[in-house]
Design a protein around this motif. Structure first.
Motif, PDB file in Angstrom:
ATOM      1  N   GLY A  17       0.853  -1.285   0.042  1.00 25.52           N
ATOM      2  CA  GLY A  17      -0.088   0.121   0.066  1.00 25.52           C
ATOM      3  C   GLY A  17       0.908   1.302   0.040  1.00 25.52           C
ATOM      4  N   PHE A  18       2.276   1.229   0.151  1.00 26.00           N
ATOM      5  CA  PHE A  18       3.082   2.401   0.173  1.00 26.00           C
ATOM      6  C   PHE A  18       4.407   1.848   0.258  1.00 26.00           C
ATOM      7  CE2 PHE A  18       2.259   1.112   4.743  1.00 26.00           C
ATOM      8  CZ  PHE A  18       3.505   1.568   5.292  1.00 26.00           C
ATOM      9  N   ASN A  43      -6.196   6.921   0.308  1.00 24.19           N
ATOM     10  CA  ASN A  43      -6.831   8.236   0.180  1.00 24.19           C
ATOM     11  C   ASN A  43      -6.389   9.179   1.626  1.00 24.19           C
ATOM     12  OD1 ASN A  43      -8.073  10.352  -1.023  1.00 24.19           O
ATOM     13  ND2 ASN A  43      -9.906  10.088   0.093  1.00 24.19           N
ATOM     14  N   ILE A  44      -5.119   9.000   1.892  1.00 21.76           N
ATOM     15  CA  ILE A  44      -4.601   9.801   3.104  1.00 21.76           C
ATOM     16  C   ILE A  44      -3.257  10.560   2.667  1.00 21.76           C
ATOM     17  CG2 ILE A  44      -5.617   8.491   5.060  1.00 21.76           C
ATOM     18  CD1 ILE A  44      -2.957   7.130   5.555  1.00 21.76           C
ATOM     19  N   THR A  59       9.291   3.455  11.240  1.00 22.19           N
ATOM     20  CA  THR A  59       8.395   3.072  12.190  1.00 22.19           C
ATOM     21  C   THR A  59       7.106   4.064  12.202  1.00 22.19           C
ATOM     22  OG1 THR A  59       9.883   1.969  13.683  1.00 22.19           O
ATOM     23  CG2 THR A  59       7.692   2.417  14.732  1.00 22.19           C
ATOM     24  N   LEU A  60       7.726   5.334  12.505  1.00 25.37           N
ATOM     25  CA  LEU A  60       6.643   6.455  12.375  1.00 25.37           C
ATOM     26  C   LEU A  60       5.769   6.568  10.972  1.00 25.37           C
ATOM     27  CD1 LEU A  60       8.811   9.202  14.275  1.00 25.37           C
ATOM     28  CD2 LEU A  60       6.730   8.003  15.153  1.00 25.37           C
ATOM     29  N   VAL A  61       6.387   6.280   9.858  1.00 24.71           N
ATOM     30  CA  VAL A  61       5.814   6.264   8.911  1.00 24.71           C
ATOM     31  C   VAL A  61       4.684   5.051   8.752  1.00 24.71           C
ATOM     32  CG1 VAL A  61       5.750   5.974   6.268  1.00 24.71           C
ATOM     33  CG2 VAL A  61       7.413   7.530   7.422  1.00 24.71           C
ATOM     34  N   PHE A  68      -3.871   6.276  10.356  1.00 26.37           N
ATOM     35  CA  PHE A  68      -4.977   6.971   9.659  1.00 26.37           C
ATOM     36  C   PHE A  68      -5.620   6.252   8.364  1.00 26.37           C
ATOM     37  CE2 PHE A  68      -2.051   9.983  12.177  1.00 26.37           C
ATOM     38  CZ  PHE A  68      -3.022  10.351  12.962  1.00 26.37           C
ATOM     39  N   LYS A  69      -5.253   5.454   8.002  1.00 31.46           N
ATOM     40  CA  LYS A  69      -6.236   4.744   6.946  1.00 31.46           C
ATOM     41  C   LYS A  69      -7.502   4.131   7.626  1.00 31.46           C
ATOM     42  CE  LYS A  69      -3.930  -0.078   7.184  1.00 31.46           C
ATOM     43  NZ  LYS A  69      -3.068  -1.089   6.412  1.00 31.46           N
TER      44      LYS A  69
END
Length: 148
Positions: A17-18, A43-44, A59-61, A68-69
């Motif tokens: 997803g990223f 969509n974030i 870790t933070l990403v 937030f998803k």
């Protein structure tokens, strides 16, 4: 960036997803890290942060993506328990694409002429002071507009 790297970005976005890109500190500025694919996949906004070690940045990403998803992201508001792994407050500020043009090359290539949004994760120093407060100790490059 090489075609091999771009292929890895595309592969990670399809699979997870990223993708996360980390750039080491150099004579031009502090290290920085950013996501690619979150806007398309969930969509974030993509997330950018600077001045932290690679493992903490990753870790933070990842925590940002997972949180937030499924939850609405509020910008310019202090979040006290953002990450289960680290107990410090953060807030997110909106960043214009124009301010990222020298940083998020993988995202620029990924989205092409398409539109995407980005926020910057703002974190405190060890004395819990933020960059807009007196005596802030860290070298955090700020690309958006800080809250006052």
């Amino acid at each position: 960036m090489s075609e091999q790297y771009h292929s890895k970005v595309d592969e990670n976005v399809a699979k997870f997803g990223f993708h996360i890109t980390y750039v080491m500190e150099d004579e031009n500025g502090p290290s920085f890290c950013y996501s690619t694919g979150l806007y398309k996949s969930y969509n974030i906004p993509e997330v950018f942060l600077s001045g932290l070690p690679q493992s903490l940045s990753f870790t933070l990403v990842t925590d940002y993506a997972n949180k937030f998803k499924e939850t609405v992201l509020e910008t310019n508001k202090k979040i006290n328990s953002f990450s289960e792994d680290f107990d410090f407050p953060v807030y997110f500020i909106e960043v214009e694409k124009e301010n990222l043009k020298d940083y998020d090359y993988a995202s620029q290539r990924f989205y092409g002429n398409g539109n995407y949004k980005c926020v910057q994760l703002i974190y405190p120093d060890t004395n819990n002071k933020f960059p807009n407060e007196p005596d802030y100790l860290y070298d955090q490059e700020i690309l958006g507009k800080l809250m006052q």
